[in-house]
Scaffold this motif. Sequence first.
Motif, PDB file in Angstrom:
ATOM      1  N   UNK A 161       0.239  -2.680   0.660  1.00  0.00           N
ATOM      2  CA  UNK A 161       1.038  -3.572   1.117  1.00  0.00           C
ATOM      3  C   UNK A 161       0.269  -5.518   1.599  1.00  0.00           C
ATOM      4  N   UNK A 162      -0.828  -5.469   1.270  1.00  0.00           N
ATOM      5  CA  UNK A 162      -0.529  -7.206   0.933  1.00  0.00           C
ATOM      6  C   UNK A 162      -1.151  -7.265   2.994  1.00  0.00           C
ATOM      7  N   UNK A 163      -1.416  -6.818   4.023  1.00  0.00           N
ATOM      8  CA  UNK A 163      -0.818  -6.966   5.166  1.00  0.00           C
ATOM      9  C   UNK A 163      -2.118  -7.445   5.751  1.00  0.00           C
ATOM     10  N   UNK A 164      -3.175  -8.091   4.812  1.00  0.00           N
ATOM     11  CA  UNK A 164      -4.172  -8.320   5.731  1.00  0.00           C
ATOM     12  C   UNK A 164      -4.427  -9.807   6.194  1.00  0.00           C
ATOM     13  N   UNK A 165      -4.554 -10.364   7.167  1.00  0.00           N
ATOM     14  CA  UNK A 165      -4.631 -11.379   7.717  1.00  0.00           C
ATOM     15  C   UNK A 165      -5.642 -12.368   7.164  1.00  0.00           C
ATOM     16  N   UNK A 166      -5.693 -13.671   7.116  1.00  0.00           N
ATOM     17  CA  UNK A 166      -6.948 -14.781   6.609  1.00  0.00           C
ATOM     18  C   UNK A 166      -7.421 -14.399   7.662  1.00  0.00           C
ATOM     19  N   UNK A 167      -9.273 -15.021   7.569  1.00  0.00           N
ATOM     20  CA  UNK A 167      -9.474 -14.761   9.025  1.00  0.00           C
ATOM     21  C   UNK A 167     -10.734 -15.278   8.359  1.00  0.00           C
ATOM     22  N   UNK A 168     -10.900 -15.934   7.030  1.00  0.00           N
ATOM     23  CA  UNK A 168     -11.920 -16.660   6.603  1.00  0.00           C
ATOM     24  C   UNK A 168     -12.215 -17.992   6.667  1.00  0.00           C
ATOM     25  N   UNK A 169     -12.344 -18.656   7.499  1.00  0.00           N
ATOM     26  CA  UNK A 169     -12.697 -19.777   8.287  1.00  0.00           C
ATOM     27  C   UNK A 169     -12.374 -20.849   7.588  1.00  0.00           C
TER      28      UNK A 169
END
Lengths: 477, 487
Positions: free
Chosen positions: A409-417
């Motif tokens: 469900x594409x729920x991952x948050x973007x945490x790549x700076x």
Amino acid sequence: MKDFETVIGLEVHVELKTRSKIFCSCPTTFGAPPNAHICEVCAGLPGALPLLNKKVLDYAIMTSLALNCEVERKSRFDRKNYFYPDLPKGYQISQLYSPIGRNGYLEIEKPEKKRIRIHELHMEDDAGKLIHNDIDDRTSIDLSRCGVPLLEIVTEPDFRSEEEVVSFLEALRTMLKALGVSDCKMQEGSLRADVNLSVRAIGEEALGTRTEMKNLSSFRAVSKAIEFEAARQWEIVRNGGIIERETRRWDEEKEQSLSMRKKEDAAEYKYFPEPDIPVILISDEKIDEIRSVLPELPSQKYHRYIEELKLPDYDAGILSANKETAVLFEKTAEICGDPKDASNWIMVDLMKLLNDTGTLPEDMVIREESLGEIIVMVKEGKISRASGKEILKAAFVEDAIPKEYADAHDLWLISDPKLLEDAVDKVISANEKSVGEYLSGKTKNFRFLLGQSMRETKGKADPALLSEILKNKLALL
Amino acid sequence: MDRKEIFTLTATELAQKIREQKVTSEEVVHAVFENIDEHECNIHAYLDFWKEESLKKARKIDETIANRGVLEDLSDLPLLGVPVAVKDNLLLSGKKTTCGSKMLQEFVAPYSATCVEKLEKAGAIIIGKTNMDEFGMGASTEHSFYGATRNPKDPTRVPGGSSGGSAAAVAYGGAFAALGTDTGGSIRQPAAFCGLVGLRPTYGSVSRHGLTAFASSMDAAGPITRSTRDAAALFNIVIGPDEKDQTSVSTPKVDLEKMESYDLCGKRIAIPKQLFSEETKENNEAMSRAVEFCRENGALVEKIDMPILDYAIAIYYILSSAEASANLSRYDGIRYGYRASGAEDITELYRKTRTEGFGKEVKRRILLGNYVLSSEHFNDCYRQAERARNMLKKAFDEAFSKYDLLLCPTAPGEAPLLGEIDKDPLSTYIADLCTVPASLAGLPAVSLPFAATEKALPVGIQFIGPRFGEQEILGAARFLEKGGQKR
């Protein structure tokens, strides 16, 4: 203000969930077709002899220990003789003279802490069922339940209210389920409570004449029946009448108790030692062995949750009240490393799901590590709290695996700076006016710029990280 | 081999001859049925027998032997082709088991008793079910719903009971051996009255699975045979622990060679004075002869005092009736067996069914059992009897710490005349004095014929041994049997 006191004792029958019956190898399955599970032993044919199921004895010892009973080292069965069409042998094999457990107790926490003494605990076989057909006015007999193992737990007359009785039954049910000895389903009859009740004026020492109440098929019925019967008795006593020693039957629809049989009709059971089953000798080693495999009991869990895990009483009470929530809680706390957080998720989010769907804790499909994984994902900023709730619901409903669900469900948050920096750069260059105002002291523009950045990431940015990057970039301008 | 010659053999010798094809099983079964045709109408030993089925089985065995099948090892099939009868309270799958009662007139057993199964596995052909006092209650086989059995030695007399049908069948050659059951003497006393050997094994050594219960703590199945060697052979077949009877125990087999070479010399034998009154002429002579014989052969024979035995009859009738009253509750007309018609409600159905279905003696015992178990009398009857029973067991333990064997008559005299017993039930109960002590203590006991004279009616003497003492009592019995033959 009440001017009388109710004195109550219980006789609780618990169906043990062994695979086979107490005296033969027939299965104990509930709801089988009539007379599908019978043999020469449980149907009382000539020449058939009872063979004690060792598992029943183990369960009885286990329950005795959990109820703090003294375990009889030399126990015996006795025959209880009476005629009834559902009783094929003409006697029930029970224990009168040397029951397996004596002098125990169980503590209740509600309405206030109290110790209820257990007079005795014994093993016996269940009878069959009579099925009356009103259409042709015939009664059929189903012997499949004959020989299903029962424990009878007899309390001292230590209860003074229906709240105490229900609290005790809840605690007992929780304990028996934790031990794994019974399903304790009142509707299916695997937990049956008979209520012995008398009343007396406040301050009176002597016990009044008691009645015995049967056919109580829910905690609510128990509660209603006690209330009704106490009022009925006190009405009689107050008007100078005499309570008759009798057995009464609770009519759930009419919500009243009706006389079943008077004491003088009471059967003479002619108990005597069962000669077909040798005396059961129980060694210290046997008791130690069973004690060593006893699971942690709900009451012990309750105290541990409060003392060691620092949970509030209320949370500890609910989480320890059944095996499934306790297991889920402990696993979750272990994975996320924060008992309070684990408790909050269960008490708020999981309980809501249980209530909304009308699911019983024992029917939950969620695997025990899922919630812990969800909490860790939220804590580490990999998903939002809202996504966490969404995943929990999926795990609860269809046992979704949290990581797989987040992927799907594409729920991952973007945490790549790097990605976040690009988004922030775009927002800064597109909003020169707002940035300028910010730099000249209009700090509330920060929220606008953060909102724009979040929009740029389609809402998938780890908010804390995004905010930090934006702040740093603006500081460098 | 002719009919007469066949009956000179022991059961195991006969099986050996059948195996060696010196005689066929079919001839043996024929011989037995010739006796049945000749005597059964007078004696009425059987409630049911199946001639064609038995002959068919015999022919099949003969065929297999002729073809030299898998029968190499005889020790597995010690009764191969030998016709045997069983008492009608032992279940045999597919056959009626009436227990001599109207209550079970149409009851067909859905499974077999373990001891019956063991006989069949040993190669025996079960040819029929024998008459008995209803549910084992009685000592004359007159309390059978299907009519009395007569004593083949004197048809004006009873064969004893309750295993009177088994004893009578063996006595007239209507079976080669039989199984009986013994609660208070029901194997030993009819064996004594019919001139046979009757063995009550140690309690628990023979499984009670499939034995219709009378008094569960005393019921024991065992052989009624023409010789001590047959008794030992059958005992060895039917014993063994059974997972279907929790009270069953493992027992050593009797070593037949040791039994044959048993010597009374140096043995210590006690006669409890409570069990032997010198007033009874028949017993006095038989017992005097037996004592004399034992002493001549180097045994020490002494009278001992066991005062608790004065209470044996009371203990026995209290405890056995108590157990019986519960054991017979299952015959209620609901699931199987006799059901009275015309009952208006369930209580009346019970009352009518049990009033009509049970005989007088059974009802007497049920009433007695209910009396001693009632809350009013439980402590002064049942509990006292239970205590006294433990004292009696201790008294036996003490006796066996000093003696190898106990010796006493089996019954007070010879077989009573038909109809005599019914006049005075109490004196019949008292006649059980010599047999009930071993029953109460769970001890093995064997009755063997030891008549005063050749012409006299048979009387039995009895050896009682310690628990698992079958080797000892059968050895002693065999020694006397051989000695008796010499005279």
